[in-house]
Design an enzyme around this catalytic site. Structure first.
Site, PDB file in Angstrom:
ATOM      1  N   TYR A  11      17.619  29.298   7.626  1.00 16.46           N
ATOM      2  CA  TYR A  11      16.529  30.109   8.154  1.00 16.46           C
ATOM      3  C   TYR A  11      16.614  30.222   9.672  1.00 16.46           C
ATOM      4  CZ  TYR A  11      14.242  30.001   3.593  1.00 16.46           C
ATOM      5  OH  TYR A  11      13.956  30.168   2.261  1.00 16.46           O
ATOM      6  N   MET A  50      13.205  24.060   1.366  1.00 14.91           N
ATOM      7  CA  MET A  50      12.353  23.318   0.440  1.00 14.91           C
ATOM      8  C   MET A  50      13.157  22.443  -0.512  1.00 14.91           C
ATOM      9  SD  MET A  50       9.423  24.641  -2.228  1.00 14.91           S
ATOM     10  CE  MET A  50       8.183  24.885  -0.947  1.00 14.91           C
ATOM     11  N   LYS A  85       0.847  -1.198   0.000  1.00 13.58           N
ATOM     12  CA  LYS A  85       0.000   0.000   0.000  1.00 13.58           C
ATOM     13  C   LYS A  85       0.884   1.250   0.000  1.00 13.58           C
ATOM     14  CE  LYS A  85      -0.358   0.043   5.048  1.00 13.58           C
ATOM     15  NZ  LYS A  85      -1.255   0.102   6.217  1.00 13.58           N
TER      16      LYS A  85
END
EC number: 5.1.1.1
Length: 367
Positions: A256, A304, A35
């Site tokens: 950051y 990101m 799955k």
């Protein structure tokens, strides 16, 4: 030149792990759970690699089964959550699927349906997980109704899920197992109970079928590893490269919010991998990575598309150096996805299944 981030998938390791599950329970059949796109590894490629070994596959829903059938997989496929609408029974029959039945409306829909060939059914019982399943008190009546309708349902099995088979404390697991053993004895029912941890550590839970899942992909699901789980081999290596190097003075921040500050003059490597690829943004400073097969740690918050690592103790590392986020490095060094998960306050399941489609999968081993 393509972005260097790759998820290398070792299909020989997948087969090795499946055989480990199978051989641990020689009197059971092992349905390979694939799955969630085989926990991020690619369901169709994994199913093809396991053809001839696994007598059946298990997925969560009809859509996942359709991908396998369209890809040429002919082995039985179990829908672990059954159907979500009664109309899906037509596709279940057309695709030759097996299905779990865990709630009253599914039972009534199946009994109202008129298949050409009866549908194999796994009756799910809530033995203590408290997610899906009939109560133990209901299970006898449900079983009797399905057994009395052989034109609708066939090859009945009793199914449940353990909440704590991975834990060091066996108390709750033993309570669930005792309930299920008593129920199976009263119903004379074949069972499918053992998930990955129960397959590895609790032979008394092995039934007619077992359901190895995350262990197939080389993740150790046990709180305390045992001899068998230590033989699992990682299937996915999430691999990238250093794409830039920075020389920083002591006290300079990285990333950051400047979470990490250089404790000394430091070399920082920028890696082509970030949370936009599925790497966990919650990774703390020091979360391990392998650079040229040597351990170092993340320095600063994950971005990101990039993350940064401390290269100060690996002076030979430079642009183009191999970075392994988890898995096996070119020199054979291993970084467990389970270890990375602990540093991210999560589990291997979320890391593996969270690798996003923009990360190319590169398969090795059986075609």
């Amino acid at each position: 030149m393509a972005r260097p981030l790759i998820a290398d998938i070792d299909l020989d390791a997948l087969r090795h792990n499946y055989c480990l599950a199978r051989d641990q329970a020689p009197h059971s059949r092992a349905v390979a759970v694939i799955k969630a796109d085989a926990y991020g590894h690619g369901a169709l490629a994994c199913a093809r690699a396991l053809e001839g070994l696994a007598p059946a596959f298990a997925v969560a829903c009809l859509e996942e089964a359709e991908v396998l059938r369209e890809g040429g997989i002919t082995a039985p496929i179990v829908l672990l959550e059954g159907i979500f609408e009664a109309v899906e029974l037509e596709r279940v029959e057309a695709l030759g699927l097996w299905m779990a039945v865990h709630t009253d409306w599914q039972l009534e829909a199946l009994l109202a349906y008129r298949p050409v060939c009866p549908i194999p059914v796994w009756v799910k019982v809530d033995s203590g997980m408290h997610r899906l399943g009939f109560s133990p008190a209901q299970a006898g009546a449900v079983w009797a109704r399905l057994a009395a309708a052989p034109d609708r349902a066939c090859d009945l099995h009793l199914m449940s899920h353990f909440a704590t088979a991975d834990a060091l404390d066996p108390g709750y697991f033993r309570r669930q197992l005792a309930l299920l053993d008593d129920l199976a004895l009263r119903l004379e029912a074949p069972t499918c109970l053992a998930n990955s941890p129960a397959t590895l550590a609790w032979p008394e839970a092995h039934g007619a079928w077992n359901r190895p899942g995350v262990m197939l992909y080389g993740s150790d699901p046990l709180e305390a590893s045992n001899e068998l789980s230590r033989r699992l081999s990682p299937v996915m290596t999430l691999r990238s490269e250093i794409i830039a190097v920075r020389e920083l003075a002591a006290g300079e921040p990285v990333g950051y919010a400047g979470r990490w500050r250089a404790p000394r003059p430091s070399r920082i490597g920028v890696v082509a991998c970030g949370y936009g690829d599925g790497y966990d943004r919650h990774a703390v400073d020091g979360t391990p990575v392998l650079v040229n097969g040597q351990r170092t740690g993340i320095a600063g918050k994950v971005s990101m598309d990039m993350l940064t690592v401390d290269l100060t103790e690996i002076p030979e590392a430079d642009i183009g150096s191999e970075v392994v986020l988890w898995g096996r490095a070119a020199n054979g060094a291993l970084l467990s996805v389970d270890e990375v998960g602990r540093h991210c306050d999560t589990i291997s399941y979320t890391l593996l299944s969270g690798v996003l489609p923009r990360v190319p999968r590169r398969y090795h081993g059986p075609d």
